[in-house]
Design a protein around this motif. Structure first.
Motif, PDB file in Angstrom:
ATOM      1  N   HIS A  74       0.859  -1.187   0.000  1.00  0.00           N
ATOM      2  CA  HIS A  74       0.000   0.000   0.000  1.00  0.00           C
ATOM      3  C   HIS A  74       0.896   1.238   0.000  1.00  0.00           C
ATOM      4  O   HIS A  74       1.745   1.403   0.877  1.00  0.00           O
ATOM      5  CB  HIS A  74      -0.912   0.029   1.228  1.00  0.00           C
ATOM      6  CG  HIS A  74      -1.708   1.302   1.345  1.00  0.00           C
ATOM      7  ND1 HIS A  74      -2.795   1.576   0.560  1.00  0.00           N
ATOM      8  CD2 HIS A  74      -1.530   2.388   2.145  1.00  0.00           C
ATOM      9  CE1 HIS A  74      -3.282   2.766   0.877  1.00  0.00           C
ATOM     10  NE2 HIS A  74      -2.527   3.276   1.835  1.00  0.00           N
ATOM     11  N   TYR A  75       0.704   2.093  -1.001  1.00  0.00           N
ATOM     12  CA  TYR A  75       1.508   3.303  -1.150  1.00  0.00           C
ATOM     13  C   TYR A  75       0.695   4.509  -0.704  1.00  0.00           C
ATOM     14  O   TYR A  75      -0.485   4.660  -1.060  1.00  0.00           O
ATOM     15  CB  TYR A  75       1.952   3.463  -2.601  1.00  0.00           C
ATOM     16  CG  TYR A  75       2.895   2.371  -3.027  1.00  0.00           C
ATOM     17  CD1 TYR A  75       4.262   2.519  -2.921  1.00  0.00           C
ATOM     18  CD2 TYR A  75       2.402   1.156  -3.532  1.00  0.00           C
ATOM     19  CE1 TYR A  75       5.135   1.502  -3.293  1.00  0.00           C
ATOM     20  CE2 TYR A  75       3.267   0.137  -3.906  1.00  0.00           C
ATOM     21  CZ  TYR A  75       4.631   0.325  -3.783  1.00  0.00           C
ATOM     22  OH  TYR A  75       5.478  -0.689  -4.153  1.00  0.00           O
ATOM     23  N   PHE A  76       1.343   5.388   0.060  1.00  0.00           N
ATOM     24  CA  PHE A  76       0.648   6.545   0.605  1.00  0.00           C
ATOM     25  C   PHE A  76       0.614   7.692  -0.398  1.00  0.00           C
ATOM     26  O   PHE A  76       1.505   7.832  -1.245  1.00  0.00           O
ATOM     27  CB  PHE A  76       1.324   7.010   1.892  1.00  0.00           C
ATOM     28  CG  PHE A  76       1.272   5.996   2.991  1.00  0.00           C
ATOM     29  CD1 PHE A  76       0.081   5.705   3.629  1.00  0.00           C
ATOM     30  CD2 PHE A  76       2.418   5.312   3.362  1.00  0.00           C
ATOM     31  CE1 PHE A  76       0.031   4.759   4.632  1.00  0.00           C
ATOM     32  CE2 PHE A  76       2.384   4.367   4.363  1.00  0.00           C
ATOM     33  CZ  PHE A  76       1.183   4.079   4.999  1.00  0.00           C
ATOM     34  N   GLU A  77      -0.395   8.511  -0.253  1.00  0.00           N
ATOM     35  CA  GLU A  77      -0.501   9.704  -1.095  1.00  0.00           C
ATOM     36  C   GLU A  77       0.580  10.692  -0.700  1.00  0.00           C
ATOM     37  O   GLU A  77       0.871  10.891   0.473  1.00  0.00           O
ATOM     38  CB  GLU A  77      -1.877  10.346  -0.923  1.00  0.00           C
ATOM     39  CG  GLU A  77      -2.092  11.558  -1.815  1.00  0.00           C
ATOM     40  CD  GLU A  77      -3.483  12.164  -1.643  1.00  0.00           C
ATOM     41  OE1 GLU A  77      -3.811  13.108  -2.360  1.00  0.00           O
ATOM     42  OE2 GLU A  77      -4.213  11.648  -0.765  1.00  0.00           O
ATOM     43  N   ASN A  78       1.186  11.288  -1.715  1.00  0.00           N
ATOM     44  CA  ASN A  78       2.270  12.222  -1.453  1.00  0.00           C
ATOM     45  C   ASN A  78       1.742  13.548  -0.935  1.00  0.00           C
ATOM     46  O   ASN A  78       0.747  14.074  -1.401  1.00  0.00           O
ATOM     47  CB  ASN A  78       3.068  12.467  -2.736  1.00  0.00           C
ATOM     48  CG  ASN A  78       4.172  13.474  -2.522  1.00  0.00           C
ATOM     49  OD1 ASN A  78       5.020  13.259  -1.664  1.00  0.00           O
ATOM     50  ND2 ASN A  78       4.151  14.545  -3.277  1.00  0.00           N
ATOM     51  N   SER A  79       2.435  14.088   0.073  1.00  0.00           N
ATOM     52  CA  SER A  79       2.082  15.420   0.581  1.00  0.00           C
ATOM     53  C   SER A  79       3.382  16.172   0.854  1.00  0.00           C
ATOM     54  O   SER A  79       3.742  16.448   1.979  1.00  0.00           O
ATOM     55  CB  SER A  79       1.250  15.293   1.864  1.00  0.00           C
ATOM     56  OG  SER A  79       1.942  14.550   2.840  1.00  0.00           O
ATOM     57  N   GLY A  80       4.091  16.461  -0.233  1.00  0.00           N
ATOM     58  CA  GLY A  80       5.385  17.121  -0.074  1.00  0.00           C
ATOM     59  C   GLY A  80       6.486  16.092  -0.091  1.00  0.00           C
ATOM     60  O   GLY A  80       6.877  15.547   0.918  1.00  0.00           O
TER      61      GLY A  80
END
Length: 961
Positions: free
Chosen positions: A716-722
């Protein structure tokens, strides 16, 4: 639950049915008169989409992101992992010429499922999924590497880390992966100049020292070192010709506190007690110089030619000064009254100890060459071909020099009353009554070890001089056909012709004193290499100078330290063909990509060795005559493989891999050398198990260890936030990585390897001794001989078992929890592995050698405005491993586990006149962990105890803007 009945065939059959279903489920055109123009439009659109997808995939695989700093390295590594069409682990450079970690081996040890073993104070060999280094292989730019050891295991400290842009570890192989290993395949990738959009260059310099001061003096050793390397990348002729040049100069020191107990016999009371101990203070220095050159030419979009050249030369010097204490297995006498705990004499005293003062010196000279020439040609939008020629060669020469002194020859002279105590960490603390730095010390053979030679000599020292030559050449032709529509993106097929030759020879000689003297006066200084274990001082001198000035003379000998002639040569001729289908489609809303195929690997292997001529009059004297022995076999192995990646939306992937894999036998086990003996009392026997002939040695007919390898991983890959990327404007437009970044992931995986034909190193096999009859038996005895068959004690393929495990990885930027923690992050990997191995008909299973049941890696990092800091911990539990034994042979011992800590801080100037400059400070082995091996599952029965000290580095790195 694993299927036992031909699981690979069933797996590939299921995959074929799945693919057939995909193809037949495609909607059919109800109108047979549909226009050709519409069909052509659909094909052209499909081709354009396919080329666009292919171009994006290649861009992602090549890592077009300009990486700067540890965070960028992590995220680029995540992209390499996610975009692969197999199950892999990956690491990317922090910036050009700078991989995270002290060395390639150290870097690999941080990856999930991998662990490293330290040799001479440096991380050197890699274990994948708990299996030893002989079960994995190493590639550079896809071409298999040879080894400087006397086997197949690659010593990763021979590769400068500054050369590599990324390293990908294939845990589940593909059919087009040539040179694949059983447990995994490490592919180290150098910088491709035309993959960069502009010139780049960097220069790195570091100063190195150890927390332990220099323990021993000698030529070429010290306690300070350096590492200077640089990489330059440029493009010419309108970006059609590119050049990469890398240099590396390193002087790497190590200080080693070493104890090697002889073993643990039982005393008169039945209690275990140390039987003797070899103790050293060692100063080691490895000097390396390397050169990398890549030339890449792409005159048009149809043709690319890439030539990679590497040269690496390293010299290692090791001064080892200490004292060997023969105890229970000598004339020494264990005194009553020792401290006995649970059947083990934890402390006590030996009287009449006749010590051997050692001034040893070891040196290694090695060279590694690699040439890889790859030519890719695209004929049209559907067909392309690649022709690759590669050559890898390693040459190594060692000198292992022993020099002895004491109070007198063969038990004469003063003796010691020696107290000993085994401390809680396994180290022996000694309290001698004799001054080993006094004027009573002379050059001699204190234990009379040379008396067993033929003829007897005064053995005042000994030389082992092994040398190894290993070369591997491959020629590979691959053809790919791309499809405009359907579930398959392409099909690949190819053939590889390879040849490998490895030669191992060892020269041996006694060091004797002139004119048959038993002793010689010694002019030496006093030093303290063993103060850390209670020995205040001893005599110290340079044995090399004593050979040069005639104090020592060489007395050549054969088979003085092992019974089987050690020289051998192994030759392998391989033809490998493969067929691979690449998949790119969907199952409803679920994307599906991957590959399946098969390799057919045919090998003709042969080995030559030696045996002692029957009339030589002994097996360990200068008059031993060696005659050649040879053997070999051929085999063909079919290696199917399948990798399926199911994409559930933008962030979730399920990866499934199944493959049949193999690990070729260790080369020393393939030696045809034999130590032959005959028992005249068994001359008329017809039973081969009780016959006249018997022997010990290798087995030239060994087959590879085979395994069915299953892997499954949910990610599971997390959404990028910076993301923390520092992307160029061009990259921000073209790179998916720069647009969306990669903010970490969570992965849970499992694997299973069903082992068969596993090599039992200490078994026996039937052998026909017909060739030896004439030299061992008179005509009359030949008439009485019952059978020419007999038993050889050596390795056979009679093992079977399994390795299975679970693994979890958390790669988390803490900004996922709150923006206040931006810049902080952590990587945590934990693995559990279980194994069972049974040899022959033995009902008692053992663990697979090299396996650690528990492994863990943890890294905590922070990066902000040019400042970086991170700390890491690498842990592995105790495991059965291999260490270097007498005459450079390999023996199995339990290696004690534990944690190794490291830390790094750096600051990069991003603006102003110092822009591009990075200041770095780092430390490794900060816990000062000891390297300990023991026997019989009893940590008190220590066989090797070593401590290396903490290692520190400070340096600068400058990236030219």
């Amino acid at each position: 639950m694993f299927i036992k009945r031909n699981p690979m065939a069933l797996a590939l059959m299921a995959a074929g049915l799945c693919f057939t279903g995909i193809a037949t489920a495609a909607p059919q055109d109800a109108d047979p008169s549909a226009s050709t123009a519409q069909s052509q439009d659909q094909q052209q659109a499909g081709a354009a989409a396919r080329r666009s997808t292919s171009d994006q995939k290649k861009a992602r695989e090549l890592g077009t992101v300009e990486v700067n700093g540890f965070v960028s390295s992590i995220q680029n590594s995540t992209a390499l992992k996610r975009n692969s069409d197999a199950i892999v682990e990956a690491v990317s450079a922090e910036q050009i010429g700078k991989l995270p970690g002290v060395s390639i081996a150290d870097t690999l040890g941080r990856l999930p499922g991998l662990a490293v073993q330290t040799v001479s104070g440096r991380p050197q060999v890699v274990s994948i999924h708990g299996l030893g280094p002989d079960f994995s292989t190493a590639l550079v730019n896809g071409s298999q590497q040879v080894s400087t050891s006397n086997n197949r295991d690659v010593q990763y400290d021979q590769y400068p880390s500054s050369w590599f842009d990324s390293v990908v570890v294939h845990l589940s192989p593909t059919a087009n992966l040539i040179g694949q290993g059983l447990s995994g395949t490490v592919d180290m990738r150098t910088i491709r100049p035309l993959d960069k959009d502009k010139p780049e260059s960097a220069l790195n310099a570091r100063y190195i020292w150890d927390s332990t001061k220099q323990l021993a003096d000698g030529p070429g050793v010290g306690d300070r070192g350096y590492d200077v390397n640089g990489v330059w990348v440029n493009q010419f002729a309108n970006h059609t010709f590119g050049v990469t040049v890398g240099i590396d100069f390193q002087s790497n020191p190590s200080q080693i506190q070493h104890q090697g107990p002889w073993g643990y016999p039982t005393d008169a009371n039945g209690d275990l007690v140390v039987g003797g101990s070899k103790n050293y203070g060692i100063s080691d220095q490895m000097n390396r110089s390397g050169l990398l050159t890549t030339l890449q030419w792409q005159p048009n979009e149809h043709f690319t030619s890439t030539l990679d050249l590497t040269y690496d030369k390293f010299k290692e010097a090791q001064a080892a000064k200490g004292i060997e204490f023969p105890l229970f297995w000598s004339a020494a006498q264990l005194q009553p009254g020792g401290n006995v705990q649970n059947g083990f004499v934890q402390s006590g005293t030996y009287d009449n100890v006749k010590a051997v003062v050692r001034n040893d010196y070891n040196k290694t000279n090695a060279k590694v060459y690699n040439i890889n020439w790859e030519n890719s040609l695209r004929f049209n939008e559907n067909w392309s071909a690649t022709l690759t020629a590669s050559y890898s060669r390693a040459q190594r020469h060692d000198l292992l020099l022993e020099s002895y002194s004491g109070t007198g020859y063969a038990g004469s002279g003063a003796t010691d009353s020696l107290g000993f105590t085994e401390l809680p960490d396994g180290m022996l603390w000694f309290t001698p009554s004799l001054d080993y730095s006094g004027g009573q010390m002379v050059l001699t053979d204190p234990q009379g070890w040379g008396g067993g030679a033929t003829p007897p000599v005064v053995q005042a020292g000994f030389i082992n001089a092994p040398h190894t030559d290993d070369h591997l050449a491959n020629l590979r032709l691959a053809v790919e056909r791309e499809f405009l529509s359907g579930p398959f993106s392409s099909v690949e097929f190819g053939v590889v012709r390879g040849t490998r030759d490895k030669t191992y020879n060892i020269d041996q000689a006694f060091l004797i004193l002139p004119n048959g003297a038993q002793t010689a006066p010694l002019s030496a200084s006093s030093c303290s290499p063993l103060a850390w274990m209670g020995i205040a001082s001893q005599v110290c001198y340079d044995p090399l100078s004593m050979i040069a000035n005639g104090t020592y003379q060489l007395f050549p000998t054969a088979l003085s330290s092992i019974s089987v002639p050690p020289n051998w040569k192994v030759n392998e001729r391989d033809v490998t063909s493969y067929l691979q289908f690449n998949l790119d489609t969907s199952l409803g809303d679920v994307g599906l990509r991957g590959n399946f195929g098969v390799q057919a690997a045919h090998t003709a292997q042969s080995s030559t060795g030696q045996r002692v001529e029957a009339s030589a009059g002994g097996t360990n004297g200068s008059n031993a005559v060696l005659v050649p022995v040879s053997g070999g076999t051929t085999f063909t192995k079919y290696l199917p493989s399948m990798n399926l990646i199911f994409d559930f939306g933008e962030r979730d992937d399920l990866r499934v891999g199944a493959a049949r894999v193999m690990a070729r036998p260790r080369m020393d086990q393939m030696s045809a050398s034999l130590g032959v003996s005959g028992d005249i009392t068994k001359l008329p026997n017809t039973d081969p198990n009780q016959s006249y002939f018997s022997a010990s040695g290798g087995n030239a007919k060994l087959l590879p260890t085979m395994a069915d390898n299953y892997n499954v991983s949910y990610e599971h890959y997390f959404e990028n936030s910076g993301s923390g990327y520092q992307c160029s404007a061009a990259e921000s437009k073209t790179s998916d990585l720069c647009r969306s970044g990669g903010a970490g992931y969570v992965a849970v995986s499992a694997y299973f390897l069903g082992l068969r034909d596993y090599i039992d190193p200490n078994a026996a096999y039937l052998y026909d001794f017909s060739a030896f009859v004439g030299s061992y038996l008179s005509p009359a005895q030949q008439q009485q001989l019952g059978t020419t068959l007999g038993i050889v004690s050596g390795p056979v393929n009679d093992g079977h078992g399994y390795v299975k495990g679970l693994q979890t990885t958390f790669n988390l930027p803490f900004s996922q929890f709150t923006p206040a923690l931006a810049g902080f992050g952590g990587i945590l990997t934990g693995g559990y592995t279980k194994s069972s191995l049974v040899y022959g008909d033995n009902p008692s299973p053992i663990t697979v050698p090299g396996l650690s049941k528990w492994t863990a890696n943890a890294t905590l990092y922070y990066q902000h405005n040019g400042f970086e800091a991170r700390i890491g911990d690498s842990y592995r539990s105790s495991f059965l491993g291999e260490v270097s034994g007498i005459s450079a042979t390999r023996i199995e011992q339990t290696i004690k586990g534990g944690s190794v800590y490291d830390a790094q801080v750096s600051y990069t100037f991003n603006h102003g006149p110092l822009e591009g400059l990075t200041l770095i400070a780092q430390g490794s082995n900060l816990s000062n962990k000891t390297f300990v091996t023991y026997q019989n599952d009893d940590p008190r029965q220590v066989l090797t105890w070593e401590r290396y000290g903490r290692r520190y580095e400070v340096g600068v790195s400058y990236k030219f803007q």
